[in-house]
Design an enzyme around this catalytic site. Structure first.
Site, PDB file in Angstrom:
ATOM      1  N   HIS A   2     -50.352  18.247  21.422  1.00  0.00           N
ATOM      2  CA  HIS A   2     -49.460  17.572  20.489  1.00  0.00           C
ATOM      3  C   HIS A   2     -49.265  18.416  19.226  1.00  0.00           C
ATOM      4  CE1 HIS A   2     -47.799  13.989  18.310  1.00  0.00           C
ATOM      5  NE2 HIS A   2     -48.337  14.626  17.275  1.00  0.00           N
ATOM      6  N   GLU A   3     -50.376  18.868  18.649  1.00  0.00           N
ATOM      7  CA  GLU A   3     -50.297  19.623  17.403  1.00  0.00           C
ATOM      8  C   GLU A   3     -49.735  21.026  17.622  1.00  0.00           C
ATOM      9  OE1 GLU A   3     -50.630  18.234  14.543  1.00  0.00           O
ATOM     10  OE2 GLU A   3     -51.227  16.364  15.479  1.00  0.00           O
ATOM     11  N   HIS A  33     -45.984  20.716  17.566  1.00  0.00           N
ATOM     12  CA  HIS A  33     -45.465  20.670  16.195  1.00  0.00           C
ATOM     13  C   HIS A  33     -45.300  22.082  15.640  1.00  0.00           C
ATOM     14  CE1 HIS A  33     -45.149  16.484  15.223  1.00  0.00           C
ATOM     15  NE2 HIS A  33     -46.436  16.214  15.345  1.00  0.00           N
ATOM     16  N   GLU A  84     -42.120  13.320  16.280  1.00  0.00           N
ATOM     17  CA  GLU A  84     -43.352  12.841  16.893  1.00  0.00           C
ATOM     18  C   GLU A  84     -43.172  12.664  18.400  1.00  0.00           C
ATOM     19  OE1 GLU A  84     -46.644  12.053  15.856  1.00  0.00           O
ATOM     20  OE2 GLU A  84     -45.940  13.441  14.336  1.00  0.00           O
TER      21      GLU A  84
END
Length: 262
Positions: A131-132, A135, A191
């Site tokens: 997830h990070e 980003h 997100e």
């Protein structure tokens, strides 16, 4: 001339959505500059954390996080379309804080609390990592910096929050955290993109994407008990889990193919 206030508002929204990256470039936050600044802050953060005795470089938790990063790194590099090679580095900080992020250029920061408090499996660590990483790979912080430059408000709010949550680790941790907008939520669309990208990335690395669901279920349970939300910016809610479940078949197809290749 614009006919009314609504029209002005609509145009403003379009500018914010489509021009943030360009504005970031114009304000000196091009990819190369942003990555270099992140690298400098990361080094300072590590030095200060080591001086304060909160830099973890040997625990079982550190080793597990490091192993996940190393396994996911080549697949993250394949997904990198920023035009700048990432120099992946890891810092694990000893703290009960539920926190993890990847700063521009691949600077990975995990707090031991998010692994230990939630009793995460390696696959659940990979869910956070993916997830990070997404980003960072999609330069969502750059998008936010563009919006911040337009509004001239978000940076001040971010530093205010970061000062409260990261101050114990020194000013360098605050600087690095502010580069990913600690305390300031990414937009819902970003997100969602990070959730989807994380599922695909962890699947490519051979981690079962279903762990992303159990991760957020654990987060929800902890929050229901009065726990601190992840970065206070990642809404672990039913809608988020439902969205990931819809994307799960595509990720599972990649995962199953990966397993068969072993």
């Amino acid at each position: 001339m614009y006919k009314n206030i609504k029209e002005i508002g609509l145009v403003s929204c379009i500018v914010l959505l489509s021009g943030c990256t360009t504005i970031a470039d114009m304000s000196g936050a091009d990819s190369a500059t942003l990555n270099a600044s992140s690298a400098q802050s990361f080094i300072k953060m590590q030095q200060e954390a080591q001086q304060k005795g909160v830099l973890d470089t040997s625990s079982v938790t550190y080793q597990r996080i490091r192993t996940v990063l190393q396994r996911m790194e080549p697949y993250a590099n394949q997904m990198n379309q920023t035009g700048q090679a990432f120099q992946w580095q890891l810092a694990v900080l000893k703290s009960d804080t539920l926190n993890a992020y990847v700063a521009p250029g691949g600077k990975v920061v995990f707090y031991t609390g998010i692994v230990n408090k939630l009793n995460l499996t390696d696959a659940e660590i990979a869910a956070i990592m993916g997830h990070e990483m997404t980003h960072a790979l999609e330069e969502h912080s750059k998008n936010k910096i563009g919006a911040d430059a337009l509004t001239n408000l978000a940076v001040n709010l971010g530093k205010s929050y970061a000062g409260q949550s990261l101050g114990q680790f020194g000013s360098a941790a605050l600087d690095l955290g502010s580069q990913v907008g600690v305390g300031l939520p990414y937009s819902r669309s970003l997100e969602t993109r990070a959730d989807y990208g994380g599922l695909i990335l962890m699947a490519k690395a051979g981690y079962n994407p279903q762990a992303a669901i159990t991760l957020w279920q654990k987060m929800n349970k902890l929050e229901g008990q009065g726990g601190v939300s992840f970065l206070s910016t990642h809404p672990s809610n039913v809608q988020r889990i439902e969205a990931m479940q819809k994307n799960l078949p595509a990720a599972m197809a990649i995962y199953n193919q990966r397993i068969q290749q072993r």
